[in-house]
Design a protein around this motif. Structure first.
Motif, mmCIF file in Angstrom:
data_model
loop_
_atom_site.group_PDB
_atom_site.id
_atom_site.type_symbol
_atom_site.label_atom_id
_atom_site.label_comp_id
_atom_site.label_asym_id
_atom_site.label_seq_id
_atom_site.Cartn_x
_atom_site.Cartn_y
_atom_site.Cartn_z
ATOM 1 N N TRP A 169 5.983 -19.548 -32.812
ATOM 2 C CA TRP A 169 4.865 -19.905 -32.500
ATOM 3 C C TRP A 169 3.817 -18.724 -32.408
ATOM 4 C CZ3 TRP A 169 1.238 -19.285 -28.319
ATOM 5 C CH2 TRP A 169 0.308 -20.064 -28.490
ATOM 6 N N ALA A 170 4.170 -17.767 -31.421
ATOM 7 C CA ALA A 170 3.025 -16.691 -31.329
ATOM 8 C C ALA A 170 3.219 -15.651 -32.445
ATOM 9 C CB ALA A 170 3.565 -15.952 -29.917
ATOM 10 N N GLU A 171 4.205 -15.548 -33.269
ATOM 11 C CA GLU A 171 4.027 -14.515 -34.158
ATOM 12 C C GLU A 171 3.895 -14.937 -35.542
ATOM 13 O OE1 GLU A 171 7.488 -12.171 -33.345
ATOM 14 O OE2 GLU A 171 6.654 -11.560 -31.320
ATOM 15 N N PRO B 7 19.339 -11.723 -27.267
ATOM 16 C CA PRO B 7 20.216 -12.983 -27.083
ATOM 17 C C PRO B 7 20.546 -13.647 -25.718
ATOM 18 C CG PRO B 7 21.653 -11.058 -27.630
ATOM 19 C CD PRO B 7 20.336 -10.391 -27.742
ATOM 20 N N ASP B 8 20.227 -12.847 -24.857
ATOM 21 C CA ASP B 8 20.187 -13.305 -23.426
ATOM 22 C C ASP B 8 18.923 -14.119 -22.905
ATOM 23 O OD1 ASP B 8 22.798 -12.503 -22.699
ATOM 24 O OD2 ASP B 8 21.757 -10.418 -22.417
ATOM 25 N N ARG B 9 17.876 -14.116 -23.986
ATOM 26 C CA ARG B 9 16.658 -14.823 -23.767
ATOM 27 C C ARG B 9 17.125 -16.378 -24.387
ATOM 28 N NH1 ARG B 9 12.126 -11.665 -24.726
ATOM 29 N NH2 ARG B 9 10.742 -13.534 -24.622
ATOM 30 N N THR B 10 16.375 -17.401 -23.975
ATOM 31 C CA THR B 10 16.689 -18.501 -24.226
ATOM 32 C C THR B 10 15.964 -19.377 -25.535
ATOM 33 O OG1 THR B 10 14.457 -19.559 -23.441
ATOM 34 C CG2 THR B 10 16.365 -19.253 -21.811
ATOM 35 N N VAL B 11 16.555 -20.080 -26.060
ATOM 36 C CA VAL B 11 16.239 -21.059 -27.217
ATOM 37 C C VAL B 11 14.625 -21.219 -27.302
ATOM 38 C CG1 VAL B 11 16.500 -22.998 -28.681
ATOM 39 C CG2 VAL B 11 18.496 -21.746 -27.552
ATOM 40 N N LEU B 12 14.158 -21.705 -26.142
ATOM 41 C CA LEU B 12 12.609 -21.931 -25.956
ATOM 42 C C LEU B 12 11.878 -20.632 -26.146
ATOM 43 C CD1 LEU B 12 10.458 -23.969 -25.546
ATOM 44 C CD2 LEU B 12 10.500 -23.467 -23.103
ATOM 45 N N ASP B 13 12.524 -19.373 -25.782
ATOM 46 C CA ASP B 13 11.815 -18.140 -26.123
ATOM 47 C C ASP B 13 11.710 -17.848 -27.450
ATOM 48 O OD1 ASP B 13 11.473 -17.886 -23.286
ATOM 49 O OD2 ASP B 13 13.188 -16.518 -23.108
ATOM 50 N N SER B 14 12.699 -18.205 -28.407
ATOM 51 C CA SER B 14 12.615 -17.967 -29.571
ATOM 52 C C SER B 14 11.828 -18.973 -30.363
ATOM 53 C CB SER B 14 14.028 -17.973 -30.390
ATOM 54 O OG SER B 14 14.505 -19.528 -30.189
ATOM 55 N N ILE B 15 11.613 -19.950 -30.032
ATOM 56 C CA ILE B 15 10.539 -21.101 -30.589
ATOM 57 C C ILE B 15 9.171 -20.544 -30.169
ATOM 58 C CG2 ILE B 15 9.897 -23.280 -30.678
ATOM 59 C CD1 ILE B 15 12.735 -24.159 -30.015
ATOM 60 N N ASN C 48 21.119 -27.258 -33.125
ATOM 61 C CA ASN C 48 22.481 -27.356 -33.803
ATOM 62 C C ASN C 48 23.244 -28.502 -33.451
ATOM 63 O OD1 ASN C 48 21.708 -24.930 -34.907
ATOM 64 N ND2 ASN C 48 23.205 -23.710 -33.594
ATOM 65 N N GLY C 49 22.652 -29.703 -33.526
ATOM 66 C CA GLY C 49 23.402 -31.074 -33.381
ATOM 67 C C GLY C 49 23.501 -31.470 -31.922
ATOM 68 N N HIS C 50 23.204 -30.552 -31.052
ATOM 69 C CA HIS C 50 23.497 -30.958 -29.754
ATOM 70 C C HIS C 50 22.307 -30.978 -28.844
ATOM 71 C CE1 HIS C 50 27.615 -29.900 -30.697
ATOM 72 N NE2 HIS C 50 27.919 -30.729 -29.764
ATOM 73 N N GLU C 51 22.100 -32.143 -28.114
ATOM 74 C CA GLU C 51 20.717 -32.247 -27.101
ATOM 75 C C GLU C 51 20.779 -31.256 -25.899
ATOM 76 O OE1 GLU C 51 22.457 -34.857 -28.321
ATOM 77 O OE2 GLU C 51 21.102 -36.158 -29.373
ATOM 78 N N VAL C 52 19.764 -30.421 -26.024
ATOM 79 C CA VAL C 52 19.610 -29.436 -24.729
ATOM 80 C C VAL C 52 18.335 -29.189 -24.280
ATOM 81 C CG1 VAL C 52 21.601 -27.854 -25.914
ATOM 82 C CG2 VAL C 52 18.914 -27.483 -26.432
ATOM 83 N N LEU C 53 18.095 -28.677 -23.153
ATOM 84 C CA LEU C 53 17.023 -28.301 -22.639
ATOM 85 C C LEU C 53 16.808 -26.795 -23.065
ATOM 86 C CD1 LEU C 53 17.023 -29.501 -18.886
ATOM 87 C CD2 LEU C 53 15.801 -30.349 -20.775
ATOM 88 N N PRO C 54 15.987 -26.270 -24.052
ATOM 89 C CA PRO C 54 16.245 -24.864 -24.671
ATOM 90 C C PRO C 54 15.708 -24.068 -23.562
ATOM 91 C CG PRO C 54 14.119 -26.351 -25.535
ATOM 92 C CD PRO C 54 15.349 -27.253 -24.800
ATOM 93 N N CYS C 55 14.903 -24.446 -22.516
ATOM 94 C CA CYS C 55 14.401 -23.410 -21.668
ATOM 95 C C CYS C 55 15.577 -22.861 -20.908
ATOM 96 C CB CYS C 55 13.405 -24.236 -20.625
ATOM 97 S SG CYS C 55 13.974 -25.396 -19.639
ATOM 98 N N ILE C 56 16.654 -23.315 -20.889
ATOM 99 C CA ILE C 56 17.655 -22.797 -19.858
ATOM 100 C C ILE C 56 18.882 -22.510 -20.975
ATOM 101 C CG2 ILE C 56 16.994 -23.685 -17.740
ATOM 102 C CD1 ILE C 56 19.359 -25.965 -18.213
ATOM 103 N N LYS C 57 18.636 -22.522 -22.013
ATOM 104 C CA LYS C 57 20.008 -22.528 -23.110
ATOM 105 C C LYS C 57 19.874 -21.178 -23.854
ATOM 106 C CE LYS C 57 22.796 -25.054 -24.020
ATOM 107 N NZ LYS C 57 24.318 -24.963 -23.522
ATOM 108 N N PRO C 58 20.752 -20.255 -23.143
ATOM 109 C CA PRO C 58 20.638 -18.713 -24.064
ATOM 110 C C PRO C 58 21.227 -18.776 -25.352
ATOM 111 C CG PRO C 58 21.887 -18.766 -21.877
ATOM 112 C CD PRO C 58 21.513 -20.162 -22.220
ATOM 113 N N ILE C 59 20.335 -18.000 -25.982
ATOM 114 C CA ILE C 59 20.438 -17.858 -27.586
ATOM 115 C C ILE C 59 21.991 -17.653 -27.728
ATOM 116 C CG2 ILE C 59 20.145 -16.645 -29.741
ATOM 117 C CD1 ILE C 59 17.285 -16.361 -28.481
#
Lengths: 142, 238
Positions: B41-43, B29-37, B67-78
């Motif tokens: 993609w990878a798996e 959960p300390d990884r970012t939203v971009l990591d999860s995306i 979740n309804g909010h604009e974010v930069l997923p690269c810096i947004k922790p899950i």
């Protein structure tokens, strides 16, 4: 493999805006608990539409005057009922909210007190609640 | 620690109806939203398209709605946007055409920037034969488009110049004695310019770079209001 949950509208044209007109207007009322200013924006739209509706209703009711004094007097007797007086309080809430928030928007819209726009919304909101309570008491007791 | 979360990702391919695909991902959960995306993609689905580059909020290219909010997923922790077993609803930026899946078409944004004399160039350094600063862009703004996605006015007025361009215009006027070109002034002061803003301050609340576009638009309005009052007073005394 992913499961497909739902299918929504779309024509596949990359140059077509991704939202329909209805959903775009819906963005006006999309409170996302992010900025207090959005609450002010939504409040002004809702109150403004409500006041326009009331004005139309008011003009319609005034047409009763053309039907003679009996018609008007019986209507006035009806609107003194507490249920109708409650609607007066709702009307006042719209007028006070729209007016005070309009003052805030006019000030910040010309670059005055911009840094305090949140505090102004809270302060004027509190003032509006006090005015509304006093008005409601007067409506029901005077 | 590993959380299992669900990603509901908006999908769109040219010529196909829009849909939402659901993926389950196990991730720290300390990884970012971009990591999860990227993990999806990878798996699970190599056809998922999304845009990213720097992974540290410098380029603004990965901006999206989570979740309804604009974010930069690269810096947004899950852990900031969901909980163990929770769901992330991932969409492309609002108020932009969609090229595919999570990629918004940024061309309208860059056209707006061009209207206020900020064309795209290959480098922020002065080009040969040009004065320093001629082509320097609005340095705090990473041009992610989040402010346009958050703005309710952009949603219903596609011609609106928008928070980023207006803020950049204010910055240019403040920083330069030359100010804006006549064409840029007409765009800023025109029907779809700074007077269109309804002061919701959503752009300032959403901006990941603390540009405060709404504050800059109001500063620009104050400048314009003062100038108009001065002009009126001058007319009255002539």
């Amino acid at each position: 493999m992913p499961s497909v949950d739902s299918v929504s509208q779309g024509n596949g044209d990359p140059n077509t805006p991704s939202r329909t007109a209805g959903r775009q207007v819906g963005r006006w009322f999309s409170i996302r608990r992010r900025s207090l200013g959005m609450w002010g924006f939504v409040l002004n739209r809702v109150a403004g539409l409500g006041l326009v509706f009331y004005l139309m209703l008011h003009l319609g009711v005034l047409s009763l005057l053309t039907r003679g004094p009996e018609s008007w007097d019986s209507f006035v007797g009806l609107v003194r009922h507490p249920a109708f007086l409650s609607l007066d309080v709702v009307l006042l809430a719209g007028i006070i909210g729209h007016g005070l928030n309009g003052l805030r928007v006019a000030l910040i819209g010309t670059g005055i007190l911009v840094r305090w726009q949140r505090q102004m919304l809270i302060g004027l909101g509190a003032l509006g609640v006090v005015l509304l309570i006093v008005s409601a008491v007067l409506i029901f007791t005077a | 620690m590993t959380w299992t979360i669900t990603l509901e990702i908006a999908r769109h391919k040219p010529g196909e109806p829009r849909r939402t695909d659901t993926f389950q991902v196990s991730i720290d959960p300390d990884r970012t939203v971009l990591d999860s995306i990227e993990k999806v993609w990878a798996e699970q689905d190599r056809s998922l398209i999304f845009r990213h580059a720097c992974h540290h909020a410098s380029c603004g290219s990965c901006a999206m709605v989570v979740n309804g909010h604009e974010v930069l997923p690269c810096i947004k922790p899950i852990r900031e946007v969901t909980a163990q077993g929770g769901t992330l609803v991932v969409e492309p930026l609002h108020n932009f055409p969609v090229i595919g899946d999570l990629i918004a078409d940024m061309r309208p944004f860059f056209k707006q920037m061009q209207l206020i004399d900020l064309p795209i160039v290959g480098s922020t350094d002065p080009l040969p034969g040009q004065e320093p600063g001629d082509y320097s862009r609005f340095e705090n703004c990473i041009e992610c488009g989040i402010c346009l996605s958050a703005c309710p006015v952009v949603a219903t007025d596609s011609g609106y110049l928008g928070p980023a361009a207006l803020a950049a215009a204010q910055q240019r006027i403040s920083a330069s004695t030359n100010g804006l070109s006549r064409q840029a002034w007409e765009a800023v002061n025109g029907e779809h310019g700074l007077w269109r803003c309804h002061a919701t301050f959503e752009c300032s609340a959403a901006c990941p770079s603390n540009v405060d576009p709404a504050g800059k638009i109001m500063a620009l309005r104050r400048r314009m209001t003062v100038e108009r009052i001065r002009r009126l007073l001058r007319l009255a005394t002539e």
